[in-house]
Design an enzyme around this catalytic site. Structure first.
Site: not given
Length: 143
Positions: A89-90
């Site tokens: 996600e990051l």
């Protein structure tokens, strides 16, 4: 605040805020308070509240939510880096920040910013495990 973008190849804004977090660390505490305050202030936000299983890939719905959010609120907690899902996600959040000028706001929940920045303590342990797990694909860990 949710609006559409007039620039070509820039995903349309659907949410004001995307919240990235490690569920086991904050789901029953900080997240519930954050959810309440965002809702109370009429801020449109996306929170993926499904239980994630080890080895699961990020869904296209989640990727679209990241792309379609003006702000990403990344809540770094003790076990955030132990989740390959959170780190993926990051990576997507940072891509959107660079490519589409999205805003990223880090929140340090029971961790020191220096532990995240320098990969100390639980972050150091987590990255060592990811390096071992993905030794054939070190670029994934570097991302």
């Amino acid at each position: 605040m949710a609006s559409s973008s007039s620039l070509p190849n820039v995903p349309r804004i659907k949410h004001d805020v995307f919240v990235s977090f490690r569920g086991e660390d904050i789901r029953t505490s900080f997240l519930s308070h954050l959810h309440k305050e965002l809702h109370r202030n009429q801020i449109d936000f996306f929170v993926d509240d499904q239980k994630i299983h080890p080895g699961d890939e990020i869904s296209s719905t989640l990727l679209q939510a990241i792309e379609g959010s003006f702000i990403s609120l990344v809540i770094f907690s003790e076990n955030y880096a132990s989740s390959a899902w959170c780190l993926n996600e990051l990576v997507k959040i940072i891509e959107c920040m660079k490519q589409h000028q999205r805003i990223v706001i880090p929140v340090f929940y029971n961790v020191l910013p220096s532990d995240v920045r320098h990969q100390n303590n639980s972050f150091k342990e987590a990255f060592h495990k990811h390096q071992h797990r993905f030794k054939e694909n070190m670029m994934k860990v570097q991302s």
